[in-house]
Scaffold this motif. Structure first.
Motif, mmCIF file in Angstrom:
data_model
loop_
_atom_site.group_PDB
_atom_site.id
_atom_site.type_symbol
_atom_site.label_atom_id
_atom_site.label_comp_id
_atom_site.label_asym_id
_atom_site.label_seq_id
_atom_site.Cartn_x
_atom_site.Cartn_y
_atom_site.Cartn_z
ATOM 1 N N SER A 144 0.825 -1.201 0.000
ATOM 2 C CA SER A 144 0.000 0.000 0.000
ATOM 3 C C SER A 144 0.864 1.257 0.000
ATOM 4 O O SER A 144 0.646 2.182 -0.793
ATOM 5 C CB SER A 144 -0.914 0.010 1.224
ATOM 6 O OG SER A 144 -1.576 1.252 1.358
ATOM 7 N N ALA A 145 1.863 1.291 0.884
ATOM 8 C CA ALA A 145 2.738 2.464 0.989
ATOM 9 C C ALA A 145 3.501 2.697 -0.309
ATOM 10 O O ALA A 145 3.649 3.832 -0.775
ATOM 11 C CB ALA A 145 3.704 2.283 2.160
ATOM 12 N N GLN A 146 3.990 1.632 -0.922
ATOM 13 C CA GLN A 146 4.781 1.779 -2.139
ATOM 14 C C GLN A 146 3.921 2.165 -3.339
ATOM 15 O O GLN A 146 4.372 2.901 -4.224
ATOM 16 C CB GLN A 146 5.566 0.499 -2.398
ATOM 17 C CG GLN A 146 6.658 0.264 -1.353
ATOM 18 C CD GLN A 146 7.436 -1.018 -1.576
ATOM 19 O OE1 GLN A 146 7.017 -1.897 -2.325
ATOM 20 N NE2 GLN A 146 8.574 -1.132 -0.913
ATOM 21 N N LEU A 147 2.682 1.666 -3.392
ATOM 22 C CA LEU A 147 1.783 2.090 -4.465
ATOM 23 C C LEU A 147 1.422 3.565 -4.314
ATOM 24 O O LEU A 147 1.391 4.311 -5.304
ATOM 25 C CB LEU A 147 0.512 1.235 -4.456
ATOM 26 C CG LEU A 147 0.658 -0.190 -4.980
ATOM 27 C CD1 LEU A 147 -0.637 -0.986 -4.737
ATOM 28 C CD2 LEU A 147 0.985 -0.192 -6.466
ATOM 29 N N ALA A 151 2.407 6.678 -7.111
ATOM 30 C CA ALA A 151 1.484 7.682 -7.651
ATOM 31 C C ALA A 151 1.932 9.090 -7.276
ATOM 32 O O ALA A 151 1.924 10.004 -8.107
ATOM 33 C CB ALA A 151 0.072 7.412 -7.143
ATOM 34 N N LEU A 152 2.326 9.269 -6.022
ATOM 35 C CA LEU A 152 2.751 10.581 -5.555
ATOM 36 C C LEU A 152 4.029 11.039 -6.250
ATOM 37 O O LEU A 152 4.154 12.198 -6.668
ATOM 38 C CB LEU A 152 2.961 10.548 -4.040
ATOM 39 C CG LEU A 152 3.369 11.860 -3.373
ATOM 40 C CD1 LEU A 152 2.354 12.941 -3.663
ATOM 41 C CD2 LEU A 152 3.511 11.653 -1.865
ATOM 42 N N ALA A 153 4.978 10.124 -6.406
ATOM 43 C CA ALA A 153 6.233 10.466 -7.071
ATOM 44 C C ALA A 153 5.998 10.855 -8.525
ATOM 45 O O ALA A 153 6.640 11.773 -9.054
ATOM 46 C CB ALA A 153 7.202 9.289 -6.994
ATOM 47 N N THR A 154 5.067 10.178 -9.179
ATOM 48 C CA THR A 154 4.747 10.501 -10.569
ATOM 49 C C THR A 154 4.204 11.917 -10.692
ATOM 50 O O THR A 154 4.604 12.680 -11.588
ATOM 51 C CB THR A 154 3.710 9.499 -11.127
ATOM 52 O OG1 THR A 154 4.271 8.184 -11.076
ATOM 53 C CG2 THR A 154 3.352 9.830 -12.558
ATOM 54 N N SER A 186 4.102 5.557 7.358
ATOM 55 C CA SER A 186 4.611 6.850 6.885
ATOM 56 C C SER A 186 6.082 6.754 6.486
ATOM 57 O O SER A 186 6.499 7.325 5.471
ATOM 58 C CB SER A 186 4.428 7.921 7.968
ATOM 59 O OG SER A 186 5.130 7.576 9.153
ATOM 60 N N GLN A 187 6.880 5.991 7.258
ATOM 61 C CA GLN A 187 8.299 5.842 6.911
ATOM 62 C C GLN A 187 8.471 5.083 5.595
ATOM 63 O O GLN A 187 9.310 5.434 4.770
ATOM 64 C CB GLN A 187 9.048 5.103 8.030
ATOM 65 C CG GLN A 187 9.141 5.883 9.340
ATOM 66 C CD GLN A 187 8.026 5.519 10.295
ATOM 67 O OE1 GLN A 187 6.870 5.360 9.891
ATOM 68 N NE2 GLN A 187 8.364 5.399 11.580
ATOM 69 N N LYS A 188 7.650 4.044 5.394
ATOM 70 C CA LYS A 188 7.719 3.282 4.148
ATOM 71 C C LYS A 188 7.353 4.154 2.956
ATOM 72 O O LYS A 188 8.002 4.111 1.902
ATOM 73 C CB LYS A 188 6.764 2.083 4.213
ATOM 74 C CG LYS A 188 7.167 1.012 5.216
ATOM 75 C CD LYS A 188 6.105 -0.085 5.265
ATOM 76 C CE LYS A 188 6.449 -1.163 6.272
ATOM 77 N NZ LYS A 188 5.392 -2.211 6.350
ATOM 78 N N LEU A 189 6.306 4.943 3.111
ATOM 79 C CA LEU A 189 5.856 5.827 2.039
ATOM 80 C C LEU A 189 6.931 6.849 1.683
ATOM 81 O O LEU A 189 7.283 7.022 0.503
ATOM 82 C CB LEU A 189 4.576 6.543 2.471
ATOM 83 C CG LEU A 189 4.065 7.658 1.557
ATOM 84 C CD1 LEU A 189 3.695 7.123 0.184
ATOM 85 C CD2 LEU A 189 2.868 8.373 2.188
ATOM 86 N N GLN A 190 7.471 7.517 2.677
ATOM 87 C CA GLN A 190 8.459 8.564 2.427
ATOM 88 C C GLN A 190 9.744 7.989 1.838
ATOM 89 O O GLN A 190 10.355 8.593 0.947
ATOM 90 C CB GLN A 190 8.745 9.318 3.724
ATOM 91 C CG GLN A 190 7.542 10.105 4.227
ATOM 92 C CD GLN A 190 7.797 10.798 5.545
ATOM 93 O OE1 GLN A 190 8.890 11.286 5.819
ATOM 94 N NE2 GLN A 190 6.773 10.866 6.392
ATOM 95 N N ALA A 191 10.161 6.823 2.307
ATOM 96 C CA ALA A 191 11.376 6.193 1.785
ATOM 97 C C ALA A 191 11.206 5.836 0.311
ATOM 98 O O ALA A 191 12.116 6.040 -0.511
ATOM 99 C CB ALA A 191 11.713 4.945 2.594
ATOM 100 N N VAL A 195 13.185 7.352 -3.253
ATOM 101 C CA VAL A 195 13.820 6.500 -4.266
ATOM 102 C C VAL A 195 13.249 6.796 -5.654
ATOM 103 O O VAL A 195 13.984 6.903 -6.635
ATOM 104 C CB VAL A 195 13.612 5.009 -3.920
ATOM 105 C CG1 VAL A 195 14.084 4.123 -5.070
ATOM 106 C CG2 VAL A 195 14.371 4.652 -2.652
ATOM 107 N N LEU A 196 11.936 6.958 -5.731
ATOM 108 C CA LEU A 196 11.268 7.114 -7.022
ATOM 109 C C LEU A 196 11.361 8.532 -7.578
ATOM 110 O O LEU A 196 11.276 8.725 -8.793
ATOM 111 C CB LEU A 196 9.798 6.706 -6.893
ATOM 112 C CG LEU A 196 9.536 5.232 -6.545
ATOM 113 C CD1 LEU A 196 8.057 5.000 -6.268
ATOM 114 C CD2 LEU A 196 10.011 4.332 -7.677
ATOM 115 N N ALA A 197 11.504 9.523 -6.710
ATOM 116 C CA ALA A 197 11.581 10.918 -7.151
ATOM 117 C C ALA A 197 12.742 11.614 -6.450
ATOM 118 O O ALA A 197 12.534 12.497 -5.611
ATOM 119 C CB ALA A 197 10.268 11.638 -6.875
ATOM 120 N N PRO A 198 13.977 11.249 -6.776
ATOM 121 C CA PRO A 198 15.138 11.777 -6.066
ATOM 122 C C PRO A 198 15.357 13.286 -6.237
ATOM 123 O O PRO A 198 16.030 13.903 -5.415
ATOM 124 C CB PRO A 198 16.302 10.978 -6.678
ATOM 125 C CG PRO A 198 15.808 10.547 -8.017
ATOM 126 C CD PRO A 198 14.344 10.299 -7.838
#
Length: 252
Positions: A144-147, A151-154, A186-191, A195-198
């Protein structure tokens, strides 16, 4: 905030428009079919709105507990959990609540909590069962966090590209009990976002009553713009009257 030049349904290219992505419906066109699991398909089929809100059913707190329940039922029926013995509660839709995931994934007391929760569901759970259940909860919450992060990084990368920035600095308001209550969501999401939007530095701000405040903000902005437009029209009207007076003076 999208650049107006990229908004195809309106005229004009100046300024920006506030866009509601409604990303809960992402995948309703079948674009997420390749990553849907058998459990996601069951959740959708047995939901109140089959065929819609595909993304929401993979990431939202309303559905995460049900995804976990279906995985646990499958593992039990395969003889890999609880000695192969299910219970009426485990077989009942909605009886494994998402808040159980938060309790079970706690660092120090999670396994003890798992024992209490599983016993309450009428299951005979040993130490190994509790660890497996914790792994299942962690897998579903991590997905869930990574999905969400994808989307957020995109969106963040799109904004950075549209504005021609080398690096985007922005703040994201977050609401919802999963982000607030889960011990490490929250930590999983932010991490994952990092990675996806450096090239995007995102500050996460917990929002209280996000929907209500968002509606109030949009209403306030709309009222301000309407007031400015009205004042501008009145100003233009006064100038027109002055021009008419000047013309009359010249004529006289």
């Amino acid at each position: 905030m999208e650049e107006m030049r990229n908004v195809k349904r309106t005229e004009g290219e100046d300024g920006r428009m506030c866009i509601n992505t409604e990303w809960g419906g992402f995948g309703d066109d079948g674009s997420l079919q390749s990553i849907l699991t058998e459990f996601d398909l069951v959740v959708d089929r047995e939901s109140l709105n089959p065929g819609v809100h595909t993304f929401e059913k993979m990431i939202s707190g309303m559905y995460l507990g049900e995804v976990v329940r279906l995985v646990l039922v499958s593992l039990t029926q395969e003889g890999l959990l609880f000695g192969g013995q299910t219970s009426p509660d485990l077989l009942t839709q909605g009886h494994f609540e998402t808040r159980y995931m938060s309790d079970i994934e706690q660092e120090d007391v999670g396994l003890d909590q798992a024992q209490v929760i599983l016993t309450g569901l009428g299951l005979k759970a040993g130490p190994v069962d509790c660890r497996v259940v914790r792994l299942v909860c962690d897998a579903i919450s991590t997905r869930s966090a990574q999905l969400c992060a994808a989307a957020l990084a995109t969106l963040a990368k799109r904004i950075r590209t549209n504005r021609g920035l080398q690096r985007l600095e922005t703040t994201v308001g977050v609401d919802g009990t999963v982000y607030k209550k889960h011990p490490n969501f929250s930590q999983k999401l932010q991490a994952a976002v990092r990675v996806l939007a450096p090239k995007c530095h995102i500050k996460f701000l917990v929002s209280e009553d996000g929907s209500g405040k968002g509606a109030a903000m949009v209403t306030a902005v709309a009222q301000r713009l309407a007031r400015q437009s009205r004042l501008l029209e009145e100003s233009d009207g006064e100038e027109s009257e002055e021009e008419e007076v000047e013309e009359d003076d010249e004529y006289m």
